[in-house]
Design a protein around this motif. Sequence first.
Motif, PDB file in Angstrom:
ATOM      1  N   ASN A 140       0.823  -1.217   0.000  1.00  0.00           N
ATOM      2  CA  ASN A 140       0.000   0.000   0.000  1.00  0.00           C
ATOM      3  C   ASN A 140       0.854   1.263   0.000  1.00  0.00           C
ATOM      4  OD1 ASN A 140      -2.496  -1.257  -0.113  1.00  0.00           O
ATOM      5  ND2 ASN A 140      -2.685  -1.419   2.118  1.00  0.00           N
ATOM      6  N   ILE A 141       1.952   1.214   0.717  1.00  0.00           N
ATOM      7  CA  ILE A 141       2.871   2.360   0.750  1.00  0.00           C
ATOM      8  C   ILE A 141       3.476   2.568  -0.631  1.00  0.00           C
ATOM      9  CG2 ILE A 141       5.085   3.190   1.658  1.00  0.00           C
ATOM     10  CD1 ILE A 141       4.377   1.805   4.305  1.00  0.00           C
ATOM     11  N   ARG A 142       3.885   1.494  -1.265  1.00  0.00           N
ATOM     12  CA  ARG A 142       4.487   1.598  -2.599  1.00  0.00           C
ATOM     13  C   ARG A 142       3.483   2.127  -3.619  1.00  0.00           C
ATOM     14  NH1 ARG A 142       5.797  -2.941  -4.931  1.00  0.00           N
ATOM     15  NH2 ARG A 142       4.881  -4.400  -3.453  1.00  0.00           N
ATOM     16  N   LYS A 143       2.250   1.668  -3.503  1.00  0.00           N
ATOM     17  CA  LYS A 143       1.223   2.109  -4.450  1.00  0.00           C
ATOM     18  C   LYS A 143       1.026   3.621  -4.382  1.00  0.00           C
ATOM     19  CE  LYS A 143      -3.028   0.787  -3.680  1.00  0.00           C
ATOM     20  NZ  LYS A 143      -4.218  -0.105  -3.614  1.00  0.00           N
ATOM     21  N   GLN A 144       0.957   4.151  -3.180  1.00  0.00           N
ATOM     22  CA  GLN A 144       0.786   5.601  -3.018  1.00  0.00           C
ATOM     23  C   GLN A 144       1.994   6.362  -3.556  1.00  0.00           C
ATOM     24  OE1 GLN A 144      -2.044   7.118  -2.075  1.00  0.00           O
ATOM     25  NE2 GLN A 144      -2.909   5.046  -2.002  1.00  0.00           N
ATOM     26  N   ARG A 145       3.176   5.849  -3.313  1.00  0.00           N
ATOM     27  CA  ARG A 145       4.393   6.504  -3.806  1.00  0.00           C
ATOM     28  C   ARG A 145       4.427   6.527  -5.332  1.00  0.00           C
ATOM     29  NH1 ARG A 145       8.552   3.250   0.141  1.00  0.00           N
ATOM     30  NH2 ARG A 145       8.280   4.498   2.039  1.00  0.00           N
ATOM     31  N   ILE A 146       4.069   5.412  -5.946  1.00  0.00           N
ATOM     32  CA  ILE A 146       4.087   5.323  -7.413  1.00  0.00           C
ATOM     33  C   ILE A 146       3.080   6.292  -8.020  1.00  0.00           C
ATOM     34  CG2 ILE A 146       3.645   3.812  -9.393  1.00  0.00           C
ATOM     35  CD1 ILE A 146       4.456   1.453  -7.500  1.00  0.00           C
ATOM     36  N   MET A 147       1.886   6.357  -7.441  1.00  0.00           N
ATOM     37  CA  MET A 147       0.854   7.257  -7.953  1.00  0.00           C
ATOM     38  C   MET A 147       1.310   8.711  -7.868  1.00  0.00           C
ATOM     39  SD  MET A 147      -2.443   5.296  -6.268  1.00  0.00           S
ATOM     40  CE  MET A 147      -3.602   6.639  -6.547  1.00  0.00           C
ATOM     41  N   GLN A 148       1.942   9.062  -6.751  1.00  0.00           N
ATOM     42  CA  GLN A 148       2.440  10.433  -6.574  1.00  0.00           C
ATOM     43  C   GLN A 148       3.615  10.721  -7.500  1.00  0.00           C
ATOM     44  OE1 GLN A 148       3.284  10.967  -2.347  1.00  0.00           O
ATOM     45  NE2 GLN A 148       1.503  12.286  -2.176  1.00  0.00           N
TER      46      GLN A 148
END
Length: 202
Positions: A140-148
């Motif tokens: 979940n942390i990686r997903k948010q980072r990638i989107m940003q």
Amino acid sequence: MKKYKILGLTGQTGAGKSTVSKVFAKNGTAVINADELVAELYMPDSVCLKILSAEFGSDIILPNKNLDRKKLAQRAFATKEKTAVLGKLIHPFVLSLFLEKTEKLVNSDKKFIVFDAPQLFESKANVICDYIISVTADENIRKQRIMQRDGISEEMAESRINAQLSENYFKDNSDFILENNGTKQELIDKAEGLFGYIRQVI
């Protein structure tokens, strides 16, 4: 005979590998970045681009003969199978260029060369590395980072995550693991500590 050790640096997308790479570079280590090698291979009219356009469609090449990276990514990361095809096509080119660049460092005073490669295992480049460092983080942390970072949708971010190897694979096949579920500074501190250890022990 080579005087240096090759450190393979890899990890899941969005985990923070680039931050670790910068820490090692700041400490005087030679860093060869696989993404930068790919950029060299993607020059207009290159053999690599011609091969990719034959596989993924001629419209991935823009009128100015440059690669439409977004369009290629949409097609190549749509499924694990397509991602594997992309890798099979470009990995031999990347590995060859990496070895060419390391040859130029044979007579340098560098003790370590870092191969910063997101697909280190998929390209089989791990076999030429003396040690492997993987950076991991919760999904979940990686997903948010990638989107940003990339300005993409949640669906596209999940597609990229699912196209990669599992966290357990990285952990089972690496000599060192850096978990990055905290702040950027915490990761920098971990990377500094790891480099200090490697410099003393290896």
